[in-house]
Design an enzyme around this catalytic site. Sequence first.
Site, mmCIF file in Angstrom:
data_model
loop_
_atom_site.group_PDB
_atom_site.id
_atom_site.type_symbol
_atom_site.label_atom_id
_atom_site.label_comp_id
_atom_site.label_asym_id
_atom_site.label_seq_id
_atom_site.Cartn_x
_atom_site.Cartn_y
_atom_site.Cartn_z
ATOM 1 N N ARG A 292 0.848 -1.194 0.000
ATOM 2 C CA ARG A 292 0.000 0.000 0.000
ATOM 3 C C ARG A 292 0.879 1.239 0.000
ATOM 4 O O ARG A 292 1.968 1.269 0.609
ATOM 5 C CB ARG A 292 -0.879 -0.019 1.255
ATOM 6 C CG ARG A 292 -1.986 1.041 1.291
ATOM 7 C CD ARG A 292 -3.033 0.795 0.273
ATOM 8 N NE ARG A 292 -4.282 1.523 0.572
ATOM 9 C CZ ARG A 292 -5.095 1.996 -0.357
ATOM 10 N NH1 ARG A 292 -4.800 1.844 -1.636
ATOM 11 N NH2 ARG A 292 -6.215 2.614 -0.010
ATOM 12 N N THR B 257 -9.326 -0.117 -10.347
ATOM 13 C CA THR B 257 -8.566 -1.122 -9.615
ATOM 14 C C THR B 257 -8.574 -2.385 -10.461
ATOM 15 O O THR B 257 -9.432 -2.548 -11.322
ATOM 16 C CB THR B 257 -9.213 -1.385 -8.232
ATOM 17 O OG1 THR B 257 -9.327 -0.150 -7.537
ATOM 18 C CG2 THR B 257 -8.403 -2.348 -7.396
ATOM 19 N N ASP C 258 -8.089 8.216 0.062
ATOM 20 C CA ASP C 258 -8.577 7.099 0.879
ATOM 21 C C ASP C 258 -8.367 7.324 2.367
ATOM 22 O O ASP C 258 -8.835 6.538 3.185
ATOM 23 C CB ASP C 258 -7.904 5.788 0.449
ATOM 24 C CG ASP C 258 -8.662 5.105 -0.678
ATOM 25 O OD1 ASP C 258 -9.735 5.600 -1.051
ATOM 26 O OD2 ASP C 258 -8.190 4.066 -1.181
ATOM 27 N N SER D 21 -7.871 0.599 2.986
ATOM 28 C CA SER D 21 -8.220 0.103 1.657
ATOM 29 C C SER D 21 -9.393 -0.850 1.750
ATOM 30 O O SER D 21 -9.655 -1.447 2.794
ATOM 31 C CB SER D 21 -7.018 -0.630 1.049
ATOM 32 O OG SER D 21 -7.379 -1.315 -0.135
ATOM 33 N N GLY E 244 -13.372 -2.316 -7.487
ATOM 34 C CA GLY E 244 -14.691 -1.744 -7.251
ATOM 35 C C GLY E 244 -14.764 -0.782 -6.095
ATOM 36 O O GLY E 244 -15.843 -0.550 -5.564
#
Length: 575
Positions: free
Chosen positions: A106, A379, A421, A450, A470
Amino acid sequence: MTRHPRRILVLILWCVTWWVAGAQAADANAAKRAAHPPGAVIASAHALATEAGLQAIREGGNAFDAAVAVSATLAVVEPISSGIGGGGFFLLHDGKTGREVMVDARETAPEAATADAYLDKAGGLDHDRSENGPWSAGIPGLPAALVHLSTKYGRLPLRTTLAPAIRIAREGFPVYERLAKGYASRRDVMERYAGTRAVYLADGDPPKVGEIFRQPELAHTLELLADKGFDGFYRGDVAQKLVAGVNAEGGKWTAEEVASYHVKEREPLRFTYGGWKVVTAPPPSSGGIALAQMLQILSGWNLRTMDEAHRVHLVVESMRRAFRDRTIYLGDPDFVNVPVARLMDPNYAAGLRASIHPDKATPSNLFSGKPAPLEDDETTHFAIIDGEGNRVSTTQTVNLLYGSGMVVPGTGVLLNDEMDDFALRPGIPNAFGVMGFEANAPKPGKRMLSSMTPTFLENDDKVIAIGAPGGSRIITEVLLGILGYDDGLTPQQVAALPRFHHQWMPDTISAEAGALSPEVVKQLEAMGHTVNAGEPIWGNLQTVQWDRRTDTLSGGSDPRREGKSDVLLSKDARK
């Protein structure tokens, strides 16, 4: 007391014989289950990426080498969805030792990216800054993950596994409709930046369906990664250009924070649902915990015997509760105390289950019935099983369509916009309509929460890898996929399942057009649900399966998109 010793002896002998026969039958059934898969199977969101992974297997590599090849190729052919300017989660299973691990690649927050940096003059969230350009980007993690997988788990050198991606970046590939449409929707942002214009307007106009799209600077960056490993991206020429490019556009990166990036190996989450053993992503993914909560809530009912309306109602209520906990409790476990044990406790799930009325919706009462923002292309996911029993389930991303929209000049690297995010302003929804609080607030070096949910399923007969893109809908896509497997569906049937979603706020069931019949919608509305039953398709689920009883491999690639699954049968895979 012992008037009939013969009868007792006969009864004992009968019991022993019955037990032995049962044990022999169980042994015979176990013997029918293959010890190793008969080859390799890969499902990914693009045929070129699937072929790159199979080529790695043909050249003597394992699933982890194939994962490097697939991941890097997707980074080239799906810039709309992922890239080496982004990050991801790689869930791994070692077929020889049984060890499972999640490689957390990440992105991390730069030191300058404090919450205050994303507020406008009125104190509200500046969405343009959080979603577009240099301030929206976290330090990329995907290149480090490719190096880590190759050196620690693979057999082939990076020069071999990255070769397909380098060739495709240099020679080009045909532009497909989703790529062209995505650019058109983000054109006003992408053409702000000279580096992006140099790549996407190289021939004088935007990408068109069917024309060949080449990325020579990205090819060179991948060559440096192949030759020099970690230092080829995070130090030296590429790193210098990344820092200079970001700062020239008004961002604030330093060479030190780029060079200090590192992947983390994390212990996956494990739980059971029915006869399935589930292995899934831990924090900073929110998906694994939410998946465990939803499935453990649903384990109190026999969904197979229910009419469709009540089944959807209960699934939605499990989603509602899991997303409420996601909002409040989850964040980067290196910075906050995530109550994993409590949230995954079956007794906690039982308490949540008890709060569900069998015939009435539980109002969220916090947001209106505005549909959740839709994300389907930003994604990507792929799944792999090889002939040694190794398996990989990987979700990687740049966040929104084409990430930040900014390509750093001289590198071909399209940066992510993952800073959105974070809970940049507590209680304010991000681009996907989900919000958070202090647990997911930005701090230097912190990883943003996430929804990516790469997952393994296993029972006595089947081994499965599954995942999807998604945004916040990733979690519910994987949930519906698992329920589909539990119903006995094939991988391709699972990939094609119609989708519905609820994320606590907004208080709306979102469903693809045709996913719910008019009669079911009417019944759900009578229970108190608000239903938006006409949304466009979303997601791009990829899944693979090894059936040990029949010793067959199969894959499912979402028919909504241009992905491909393929099987390579080879005696050489059994080593």
